[in-house]
Design a protein around this motif. Structure first.
Motif, PDB file in Angstrom:
ATOM      1  N   ARG A 129      38.944  -8.358 -30.725  1.00  0.00           N
ATOM      2  CA  ARG A 129      40.363  -8.142 -30.462  1.00  0.00           C
ATOM      3  C   ARG A 129      41.224  -9.364 -30.772  1.00  0.00           C
ATOM      4  O   ARG A 129      42.415  -9.367 -30.497  1.00  0.00           O
ATOM      5  N   PHE A 131      44.282  -8.570 -32.849  1.00  0.00           N
ATOM      6  CA  PHE A 131      45.213  -7.761 -32.063  1.00  0.00           C
ATOM      7  C   PHE A 131      46.009  -8.642 -31.095  1.00  0.00           C
ATOM      8  O   PHE A 131      47.228  -8.522 -30.996  1.00  0.00           O
ATOM      9  N   LYS A 145      44.263  -4.360 -24.001  1.00  0.00           N
ATOM     10  CA  LYS A 145      44.845  -3.737 -25.190  1.00  0.00           C
ATOM     11  C   LYS A 145      45.744  -2.568 -24.798  1.00  0.00           C
ATOM     12  O   LYS A 145      46.847  -2.424 -25.319  1.00  0.00           O
ATOM     13  N   ASN A 204      49.723  -2.357 -25.532  1.00  0.00           N
ATOM     14  CA  ASN A 204      50.279  -1.256 -26.315  1.00  0.00           C
ATOM     15  C   ASN A 204      51.341  -0.484 -25.537  1.00  0.00           C
ATOM     16  O   ASN A 204      52.371  -0.108 -26.094  1.00  0.00           O
ATOM     17  N   SER A 238      55.180  -0.370 -26.776  1.00  0.00           N
ATOM     18  CA  SER A 238      55.801   0.904 -27.144  1.00  0.00           C
ATOM     19  C   SER A 238      57.109   1.124 -26.383  1.00  0.00           C
ATOM     20  O   SER A 238      58.038   1.720 -26.916  1.00  0.00           O
ATOM     21  N   THR A 280      55.313  -1.661 -32.581  1.00  0.00           N
ATOM     22  CA  THR A 280      54.006  -1.112 -32.916  1.00  0.00           C
ATOM     23  C   THR A 280      53.053  -2.263 -33.184  1.00  0.00           C
ATOM     24  O   THR A 280      53.305  -3.083 -34.064  1.00  0.00           O
ATOM     25  N   LEU A 281      51.976  -2.333 -32.416  1.00  0.00           N
ATOM     26  CA  LEU A 281      51.001  -3.406 -32.570  1.00  0.00           C
ATOM     27  C   LEU A 281      49.874  -2.944 -33.493  1.00  0.00           C
ATOM     28  O   LEU A 281      48.785  -2.606 -33.057  1.00  0.00           O
ATOM     29  N   LYS A 282      50.188  -2.920 -34.771  1.00  0.00           N
ATOM     30  CA  LYS A 282      49.209  -2.480 -35.757  1.00  0.00           C
ATOM     31  C   LYS A 282      49.460  -3.245 -37.057  1.00  0.00           C
ATOM     32  O   LYS A 282      50.601  -3.333 -37.508  1.00  0.00           O
ATOM     33  N   ARG A 293      49.532  -3.651 -40.924  1.00  0.00           N
ATOM     34  CA  ARG A 293      49.696  -2.755 -42.068  1.00  0.00           C
ATOM     35  C   ARG A 293      48.897  -3.328 -43.231  1.00  0.00           C
ATOM     36  O   ARG A 293      49.237  -4.378 -43.758  1.00  0.00           O
ATOM     37  N   LYS A 294      47.851  -2.647 -43.605  1.00  0.00           N
ATOM     38  CA  LYS A 294      47.028  -3.090 -44.707  1.00  0.00           C
ATOM     39  C   LYS A 294      47.504  -2.397 -45.982  1.00  0.00           C
ATOM     40  O   LYS A 294      47.910  -1.254 -45.969  1.00  0.00           O
TER      41      LYS A 294
END
Length: 74
Positions: free
Chosen positions: A13, A16, A53, A57, A61, A66-68, A70-71
């Motif tokens: 993590r 993250f 986590k 999140n 929110s 947004t905790l992501k 982008r690949k």
């Protein structure tokens, strides 16, 4: 940041938590740490990591974050 990594990172993590620390307000992070400390008393590290986590999140929110990662190709 160090507190998340030292207390709640199960080895999977770290990215993250770094993302969360960079995108969220310090007050929100402190509130999440306080909640996680209260909730995660006797949990094993994997459960602590999952709980932290989830709390991050949920808080993000509420703020429209947004905790992501982008690949993709840039």
């Amino acid at each position: 940041m160090n507190r998340f990594l030292n207390s709640y990172d199960n080895g999977h993590r770290d990215v993250f938590f770094c993302l969360a620390v960079n995108l969220m307000e310090i007050g929100d992070l402190n509130n999440v740490l306080k909640q996680a400390d209260e909730i995660c008393g006797n949990m094993d590290l994997s459960e602590k990591s999952d709980s932290a986590k989830r709390l991050l999140n949920d808080c993000a929110s509420k703020r429209g974050i947004t905790l992501k990662l982008r690949k993709g190709s840039w």
